[in-house]
Design an enzyme around this catalytic site. Structure first.
Site, PDB file in Angstrom:
ATOM      1  N   TRP A   1       0.856  -1.187   0.000  1.00 19.21           N
ATOM      2  CA  TRP A   1       0.000   0.000   0.000  1.00 19.21           C
ATOM      3  C   TRP A   1       0.892   1.237   0.000  1.00 19.21           C
ATOM      4  CZ3 TRP A   1      -1.783   2.687   4.902  1.00 19.21           C
ATOM      5  CH2 TRP A   1      -2.718   3.698   4.623  1.00 19.21           C
TER       6      TRP A   1
ATOM      7  N   ASP B   1      -0.986  -5.449   9.307  1.00 16.12           N
ATOM      8  CA  ASP B   1      -1.921  -4.407   8.910  1.00 16.12           C
ATOM      9  C   ASP B   1      -3.211  -5.124   8.523  1.00 16.12           C
ATOM     10  OD1 ASP B   1      -3.294  -2.226   8.017  1.00 16.12           O
ATOM     11  OD2 ASP B   1      -1.879  -1.662   6.437  1.00 16.12           O
TER      12      ASP B   1
ATOM     13  N   LYS C   1     -13.440  -0.232   5.734  1.00 12.35           N
ATOM     14  CA  LYS C   1     -14.031  -1.091   4.714  1.00 12.35           C
ATOM     15  C   LYS C   1     -15.153  -1.960   5.265  1.00 12.35           C
ATOM     16  CE  LYS C   1     -10.568   0.268   2.054  1.00 12.35           C
ATOM     17  NZ  LYS C   1      -9.648   1.336   2.440  1.00 12.35           N
TER      18      LYS C   1
END
Length: 464
Positions: A192, A273, A309
């Protein structure tokens, strides 16, 4: 911008004043001109007096003149370009935000219910403690590790509410910089985009381990293991718990075991993560299995969480940083230092989103509804993934194997397109995506799959 101040006691009618000449320090007065000098007592003032004419020119030079324009964010900048495009077939596959089949933002029904319940309760808006909402911290740790996990019961987890996943990662990075000086963080190649920014700003050294294999559009497992083995002992290994961003390529359960073996042998610290728990597969437990396996081995673990999300709480900035320690005493000390780091950063976190999470996870009925909605969202993305694969396979007559689209998981697919091919996707087909070839399937509808397949096939075969 320069500005001018003129004081004229007398001036002939033919005097001509142009802003250009004033900025250059010159003034035309008929057949004569005046030159200006800086006033030593005021570096921003230029003065000159001739006869009965007295004038002063002030030049407002910004103290921030040396600051250069920052480049646009590679992900958020895609959305800005998309908004400026008026083409009817345009697609925004850049930002990882869930959309409906009509490509509209989606607010979960269970979140609406929780919102209504909180409004009826009439909760106040007082400051939270530095570590955040206690009820949120309790349920978020239980959600990740399992409510019956010994590390929960033994109070060996230091949990602090952070500003979603990004802010939680930043807290952990500051902790590493302060208490593990010189320790390196290894991040996957690719990863990311914000990971590198976070560690750079925290002044934590990092390097990459191999992850993506362009030949197979799959996992370079041997390279990954070799690089983790070669890292200095005691390094932090940043791992994506599920639905790797940007590739969508996850290790198998057996590969996770091998990764844990190597990290344990090298005395590294696993740093997870977790941005998609429950959102990747539709199962909260399945998506947390990698983290739980490391914890079950007795390893000390760092794990950052996000609810952007899986609950659609993008703008609420709700997440947490968890540090699993070998003792409750160590966990208490770690938590105290995380609070100490957070205090000068932002003092305390936002309350509303934390209350939403605590209400949903802490209520059996709402929790069940949330699971059903997560399964629906994950299922829609899986259906889009299947339709895109079918469209690519039926339209492309070259014999290319597109099965990697199905093997990937989560909201992203790594297409394998290079920068020039991605530019073609945007310039010719009006498909907006990041330049590393990542597309967000959450921003794709079943109706647009064939159009996207045409764009990918054209870009892949006709642009080198």
């Amino acid at each position: 911008m320069a500005s001018s101040m003129l004081s004229l006691a007398s001036a002939p009618p033919s005097a001509s004043l142009s802003s250009h000449e004033i900025e250059k320090g010159k003034l035309n007065l008929g057949n004569s001109s005046l030159c200006f000098k800086k006033d030593k007592t005021n570096p921003f003032m230029k003065t000159k007096s001739v006869g009965r004419i007295s004038m002063a020119v002030a030049s407002n030079v910004s103290r921030f003149e040396a600051i250069t324009m920052a480049p646009p964010d590679p992900i958020l900048g895609v959305s800005e370009a998309f908004k400026a495009d008026n083409h009817e077939l345009k697609l925004n596959l850049g930002v990882g935000a869930y959309r409906t089949e009509e490509l509209q933002p989606y607010v979960l029904d269970v979140v609406k219910k929780a919102d209504k319940l909180l409004l009826e309760k009439g909760e106040n808006r007082e400051y939270l403690p530095i570590e955040g909402l206690a009820a949120f911290n309790k349920v978020t740790a239980e959600l990740l590790f399992g409510a019956d996990n010994p590390v929960i019961k033994q109070q060996r987890v230091a949990t602090v509410q952070g500003l979603s996943g990004t802010g939680s990662l930043r807290l952990a990075a500051a902790l590493i910089e302060r208490y593990f000086p010189g320790a390196k963080v290894l991040i996957s190649s690719p990863t990311w985009g914000n990971h590198k920014n976070i560690f750079n700003d925290a002044r934590v050294p990092w390097s990459e381990y191999r992850y993506y294999d362009p030949k197979t559009v799959g996992l370079d497992f041997e390279g990954m293991i070799a690089d983790i083995k070669a890292a200095p002992e005691g390094s932090f290994i940043l791992l994506h718990g599920c639905a790797h961003n940007p590739t969508g390529i996850d290790p198998t359960p057996e590969q996770w075991e091998t990764i844990a073996d190597v990290i344990q042998e090298k005395n590294h610290i696993p740093f997870f993560d977790i941005a998609y728990q429950g959102f990747a597969s539709g199962s909260l437990d399945a998506d947390a299995s990698s983290v739980r396996m490391f914890v079950a081995r007795g390893m000390e673990v760092i794990a950052a969480q996000s609810y952007s999300k899986n609950l659609g709480l993008y703008a609420e900035r709700i997440g947490a940083i968890n540090v699993v320690c070998s003792s409750s005493d160590a966990a208490a000390r770690v938590k105290s230092q995380l609070k100490r780091i957070a205090r000068p950063m932002y003092s305390n976190p936002p309350v509303h989103g934390a209350r939403i999470v605590a209400s949903i996870v802490g209520d059996a009925t709402l929790f069940k509804e949330w699971n059903a909605e997560m399964e629906m969202m994950a299922g829609r993305i899986m259906n889009v993934r299947q339709k895109l694969f079918d469209s690519l396979s039926s339209k492309d007559k070259s014999g290319k194997d597109w099965s990697f689209v199905l093997k990937q998981i989560g909201m992203f697919s790594f297409t394998g397109l290079n920068k020039a091919q991605c530019d073609n996707m945007t310039n010719k087909w009006h498909v907006y995506m990041t330049k590393d070839g990542r597309i967000s399937l959450a921003g794709l509808s079943l109706a647009k799959c064939e159009y996207l397949a045409d764009a990918i096939i054209d870009s892949y075969h006709n642009v080198s």
